[in-house]
Design an enzyme around this catalytic site. Sequence first.
Site, short mmCIF file in Angstrom:
data_model
loop_
_atom_site.label_atom_id
_atom_site.label_comp_id
_atom_site.label_asym_id
_atom_site.label_seq_id
_atom_site.Cartn_x
_atom_site.Cartn_y
_atom_site.Cartn_z
N ASN A 119 5.72 92.21 -27.22
CA ASN A 119 4.50 92.20 -28.02
C ASN A 119 3.24 92.08 -27.17
OD1 ASN A 119 5.62 92.30 -30.65
ND2 ASN A 119 6.41 90.25 -30.32
N ASP A 143 14.25 89.59 -27.87
CA ASP A 143 13.90 88.95 -29.15
C ASP A 143 13.89 89.92 -30.34
OD1 ASP A 143 13.57 86.67 -27.67
OD2 ASP A 143 11.39 86.78 -27.61
O1 F6P Z 1 11.35 87.56 -23.46
C1 F6P Z 1 11.11 86.73 -24.53
C2 F6P Z 1 11.77 85.43 -24.29
O2 F6P Z 1 13.09 85.71 -24.08
C3 F6P Z 1 11.63 84.38 -25.41
O3 F6P Z 1 12.66 84.35 -26.33
C4 F6P Z 1 11.51 83.10 -24.63
O4 F6P Z 1 10.78 82.16 -25.34
C5 F6P Z 1 10.77 83.53 -23.42
O5 F6P Z 1 11.23 84.82 -23.15
C6 F6P Z 1 10.90 82.62 -22.22
O6 F6P Z 1 10.60 83.32 -21.06
P1 F6P Z 1 9.77 82.83 -19.80
O7 F6P Z 1 10.28 81.47 -19.45
O8 F6P Z 1 10.07 83.87 -18.79
O9 F6P Z 1 8.33 82.81 -20.18
#
Ligand code: F6P
Length: 364
Positions: A119, A143
């Site tokens: 997004n 997601d």
């Molecule tokens: O890519 C989305 C996601 O998988 C979410 O579900 C999760 O909250 C987030 O990434 C966490 O990713 P990071 O720690 O890399 O910011």
Amino acid sequence: MEARKSITKTFGILTAGGDCPGLNAAIRGVCRPAYDRYDMTIIGIANGYRGLIDETVRVLKPVDFQGILTRGGTILGASREKPFKSSSGDDEISGDKVKAIKETYRRLSLDCLVVLGGNGTNTTGYLLAQEGLNVIGLPKTIDNDIVGTDRTFGFHSALSIGTEAIDRLHSTAESHNRVMVIELMGHKAGWLALYAGVAGGGDVILIPEIPYDIKAIGEHLVSRVKSGKTFSIVVVAEGALSRAEAKMDKKDRKKYRNETVAPSIGYRVAREIEAETGMVTRATVLGYMQRGGIPSASDRVLATSLGTAAADLLARGEYGRMAALSGNDISSVDLGVPAGKVKTVPRDHYMIDTAVSVGTCMGE
Ligand code: F6P
């Protein structure tokens, strides 16, 4: 073979946001036809939008995108750089970063920028398009929460990993007569927890879209024991929240969560279940396992198809679009469609009814 006509001569490609399985398959899907069929010059941009700001770029040749179909991660590197947000994270425009991006774009004589991301990435792409850049988006994320596409690549791989983890928890839960809580990713949307929960036969599934009532969960778990089931599996999305939290305003909820959630929501739900039922409960957080490793066959196919569709959009000069899955077809939507939105699970989605129909408690 003579190259086909292409409006785009030179484009930049980047991967931004959290990585996911299928990114390299999509890069290959864009670059192979762009290079072989349309004779375009391809500029690989390192580490998402950060590489555009500090101009960390290199020309990509076939040797760079050969043999990457099955590889996890991204050969380009990724970052969560959001150029339209100030360093404090506010929505105010960080003019310097946007200016730097526009200058890099012009200096490299790009005709278009291809952005692979979730997004945030596609929203930034849309905003850059508003600033006069040509941008094409591709929808990736485990997601599955991007508006405008029926599925994102990365989701299917993460679903398989989540399901396998639930399968494995079953045998140890049964051996010890325990409640096993498993936390899956998905901070705003519960697609992954819902699908993995149904695929793995979860007894309780908690998603952000349905605030949970711990009393209802407790009753469900106790009724399982009464009917002779000695163990239960509880699947929790990272963004799951209680009914009380749902009623709070954003600031109070953040404070309450900080005070109660440590080390993460799965552990809090496990503590709440123990307090409510007295049952021995353990928590497992799958974390980044869900994003790592090779893409599933389904994600390879989707990522490749979306990538080649993006190459065709480049050739036709159809900018400001995001390649998308629509039913069984690959199409594209205006970049404004996903911008600034999150595709959450609708309350009347058939998968919620499916879960409830097979005896799963959705926390209410
Ligand atoms: O890519 C989305 C996601 O998988 C979410 O579900 C999760 O909250 C987030 O990434 C966490 O990713 P990071 O720690 O890399 O910011």
